[in-house]
Design a protein around this motif. Structure first.
Motif, PDB file in Angstrom:
ATOM      1  N   UNK A 128      40.886  87.918  89.306  1.00 33.83           N
ATOM      2  CA  UNK A 128      40.688  89.201  88.641  1.00 33.83           C
ATOM      3  C   UNK A 128      41.180  89.082  87.202  1.00 33.83           C
ATOM      4  N   UNK A 129      40.320  89.433  86.241  1.00 39.18           N
ATOM      5  CA  UNK A 129      40.712  89.318  84.834  1.00 39.18           C
ATOM      6  C   UNK A 129      40.255  90.549  84.062  1.00 39.18           C
ATOM      7  N   UNK A 130      40.957  90.827  82.973  1.00 37.34           N
ATOM      8  CA  UNK A 130      40.572  91.894  82.057  1.00 37.34           C
ATOM      9  C   UNK A 130      39.725  91.267  80.947  1.00 37.34           C
ATOM     10  N   UNK A 131      38.486  91.722  80.804  1.00 39.37           N
ATOM     11  CA  UNK A 131      37.494  91.088  79.938  1.00 39.37           C
ATOM     12  C   UNK A 131      37.038  92.057  78.856  1.00 39.37           C
ATOM     13  N   UNK A 132      36.913  91.557  77.622  1.00 37.72           N
ATOM     14  CA  UNK A 132      36.502  92.397  76.496  1.00 37.72           C
ATOM     15  C   UNK A 132      35.288  91.798  75.785  1.00 37.72           C
ATOM     16  N   UNK A 133      34.420  92.684  75.317  1.00 36.69           N
ATOM     17  CA  UNK A 133      33.273  92.330  74.494  1.00 36.69           C
ATOM     18  C   UNK A 133      33.365  93.136  73.198  1.00 36.69           C
ATOM     19  N   UNK A 134      32.775  92.612  72.126  1.00 33.74           N
ATOM     20  CA  UNK A 134      32.805  93.328  70.853  1.00 33.74           C
ATOM     21  C   UNK A 134      31.410  93.395  70.249  1.00 33.74           C
ATOM     22  N   UNK A 135      31.183  94.414  69.441  1.00 34.98           N
ATOM     23  CA  UNK A 135      29.900  94.578  68.764  1.00 34.98           C
ATOM     24  C   UNK A 135      30.018  94.083  67.334  1.00 34.98           C
TER      25      UNK A 135
END
Length: 695
Positions: A128-135
């Motif tokens: 389980x991981x905390x995942x981020x995407x950016x614009x």
């Protein structure tokens, strides 16, 4: 004329009372925010608003072949709804509850700022991981980073992680919690808050050093010709000469190494068992140094043979300051590569063999057995990779041959490729400019390693000997079909005697050093084969893809057999220069980057445990606010080559002066071994490093 407003009617007062009760209930159910009270930027953070069965501004996201299900469950942390994701069968890919990537739902962010991301969760799987995407305003939505691995818990637990500084051209961020193993994940009450610290005073009274840094030439010389430089786990530096490119020393069996102690400016000589001149070397996971190959013989006067590679291999132990022989390699190796894999093993490719011909064997060191595998025990592609080929470990375990090498032309074809040892395949990579003029260029995995971008700088050709070039090439290895794109040109400097370079001239023998503020310091080099030093240094910023020219210049020429590398105190040390007349410059230079003139350094006050396990959170205390933390692998560099150099971002969870450091769960991003841990203050100044062991 003044006119009084009418009093509320009885019905209005009842309605107002009902509204206030509802408002109070809503406020009670909202997740708690830190005392500084910055606004929660998440739309529908508790999933309470539903549209068509799905929470407003959220989506069921993921990819791959694993079985899965999504549900909105009443078993919430607060309120009446939470999002549940269950992975029922193991396969490829992942699943996650993710914010929608659209302008009305995705939180807006400001470049240069940092944000605390928080959520409550339960999970039955450690995957389980905390995942981020950016614009990115130019590229659209792109993967940003995995911020933390979350441990299993059956009770509601809150995780808060601070983002890296938001890069330029980013205007929105979405994130969520990902599950990629069989189990059930439930999440609720997301928060996202701007926690950017006001910049500390950055006034600087050190003149030009404030922007350009400052060099100092040490008042003593190295006792050995520093062909090879290795920063050891205790902060000392192993300098290896072997015969030091000196035929007379080779004939006499005079082989040298020394330990330099930067803290005291003293040296200890080390008995050296063989001619380790132009060997390969890599830090093993336990902090010892594996040294492979070297020089079996210099070229014959009658030209009957050229340089010959040794099969010998040794392990250098910093605790004993001594070499111990391990079993021989399967083939002679003079100028071999050495790359640490995510499992702690080592692959060595290229170089010249005992017969002066190119070594085509793939040579594999099994760390658990402390031996080189036999020829038939390792996968063989029977490919020649050149001399000191730069083989960089990718996040999926494959190796990227960047096109940087030593001597002559690059490999046939595109000059760059991806090597899959397990599948035994080689895939060409396109786009490398002037591939046959990248002799003694340098390639670095840019900060942070999670971005998987490589920059290749400069180069020449010792055979055709043109003016070295100013080219740089940039590649994103996360793309489905990675290809190089042209980067910004290296700045020009001055030649010996202060003569300015022309606008087309660059340099070979270039050094590039990853710094703890996330920039790359580029220094040293020469215009031609073992001649014409170039006095120029610059700072490359991966966030902007630009060089800042006019950094302070090392007054010592640094061409053939030179190197530069990071010390644990944040300075850069430079050694070596071996021009065509056979001399060797024994002076040592040390560079203090501009950040060391911009105020007080943060301090890591306590660190309970230097042993770090993948996917865990380790706690430290610091003496004030910090903006980031990172692990930098200590150098093992020679001939503009250190393919294991890497800067691994460590997302932080901040609670006053107590900081949680969230280590990646992927050993291919941070291969096992000893690392320098730096933290960076709000003024951009890094701490002195603490040593931690990852594995």
């Amino acid at each position: 004329m003044n006119r009084q407003l009418p009093l509320f009617s009885r019905r209005d007062r009842v309605r107002l009372g009902q509204f206030l009760v509802l408002l109070l209930a809503t406020l009670i159910l909202l997740p708690q925010v830190p005392a500084h009270g910055s606004a929660n930027l998440i739309a529908n953070p508790g999933f309470e608003s539903i549209d068509g069965g799905n929470p407003v501004c959220w989506e069921q996201s993921g990819w791959g072949t694993s079985g899965y299900s999504f549900a909105v469950t009443p078993a919430a942390h607060s309120g009446t709804k939470a999002m549940r994701v269950t992975m029922t069968t193991a396969g490829s890919g992942d699943r996650k509850a993710m914010m929608l990537e659209n302008p009305s739902c995705a939180p807006n962010v400001t470049p240069g700022r940092q944000y605390d991301l928080g959520a409550w969760y339960t999970t039955t799987t450690p995957n389980t991981v905390l995942t981020a995407f950016r614009h990115d305003v130019a590229q659209g939505w792109v993967y940003w980073t995995d911020l933390a691995t979350l441990p299993t818990t059956s009770t509601w637990t809150r995780k808060v992680v601070r983002t890296p500084v938001v890069p330029p051209n980013t205007d929105q961020v979405v994130w969520g919690i990902t599950i990629y193993g069989v189990g059930t994940l439930t999440t609720d009450d997301y928060t996202m808050e701007d926690v950017t610290q006001p910049a500390a005073g950055t006034a600087c009274s050190a003149g030009a050093a404030c922007t350009a840094g400052q060099w100092a030439v040490m008042p003593f010389n190295s006792p050995v010709r520093a062909i090879h430089s290795v920063v050891l786990r205790n902060g000392d530096v192993l300098l290896v000469a072997g015969s030091g490119n000196n035929v007379d020393d080779f004939a006499a069996g005079t082989f040298k190494s020394a330990i330099y102690k930067p803290s005291t400016g003293t040296f200890n000589t080390v008995p050296t068992p063989a001619d380790l001149f132009c060997s390969g070397h890599v830090q093993l996971s336990d902090g010892r140094v594996l040294v492979m190959g070297g020089n079996k013989d210099y070229p014959a006067a009658d030209l009957s043979h050229g340089y010959k590679g040794l099969k010998n291999s040794y392990v250098f132990d910093p605790a004993a300051n001594s070499y111990t022989r391990v079993n021989d390699m399967t083939a002679g190796s003079w100028y071999p590569s050495a790359t640490m894999l995510g499992n702690g093993d080592v692959i060595s490719l290229g170089g010249l063999g005992e017969d002066s011909a190119g070594t085509v064997a793939t040579q594999y060191f099994k760390t658990a057995q402390q031996r080189w595998l036999g020829l038939n025990e390792a996968n063989q592609s029977w490919s020649f990779w050149g001399l000191y080929p730069s083989m960089i470990l990718m996040q999926d375990g494959r190796l990227f041959y960047s096109g940087s090498h030593v001597f002559g032309n690059g490999l046939p074809g595109s000059g760059s490729s991806i090597y899959d040892y397990t599948a035994n395949t080689i895939t060409p990579v396109n786009g490398l400019q002037r591939k046959d003029e990248r002799d003694q260029s340098m390639s670095v995995l840019l900060p942070p390693a999670q971005d998987q971008k490589v920059l290749t700088l400069g180069g020449g050709n010792i055979d055709s000997n043109p003016d070295a070039n100013r080219l740089t090439d940039l590649i994103d290895l996360k793309k489905a079909t990675p290809a190089y794109a042209a980067g910004p040109l290296l700045p020009t400097g001055k030649l010996t005697g202060g003569v300015p370079q022309t606008s087309t001239q660059g340099k070979m023998y270039v050094s590039a050093v990853l710094l703890p503020d996330g920039k790359v310091f580029e220094t040293g080099g020469g215009l031609h084969n073992r001649a014409d030093p170039v006095y120029e240094a610059s700072m490359y910023d991966p966030a902007t893809n630009k060089f800042t020219a006019a950094m302070a210049v090392d007054p010592v020429p640094r061409t053939y057999h030179s190197s530069a590398f990071l010390l644990p105190d944040g300075r850069v040390m430079a050694v070596g220069d071996n021009p065509g007349n056979g001399t060797f410059d024994m002076r040592i230079s040390v560079y203090s980057p501009p950040y060391l003139f911009k105020g007080a350094r943060p301090q890591i006050l306590t660190m309970a445990d230097p042993q770090w396990t993948y996917g865990t959170t380790k706690n430290i205390t610091v003496d004030g606010p910090i903006t980031r933390a990172e692990l930098i692998r200590p150098a093992a560099v020679t001939h503009s080559s250190d393919p294991n150099q890497r800067f691994v971002d460590v997302p932080i969870t901040v609670n006053g002066n107590s900081v949680g450091l969230n280590l990646t769960s992927n050993p291919n991003l941070a291969p096992p071994g000893w690392y320098m841990l730096f933290v960076v203050g709000t003024n951009g100044v890094p701490s002195v490093a603490k040593w931690v062991h990852v594995g």
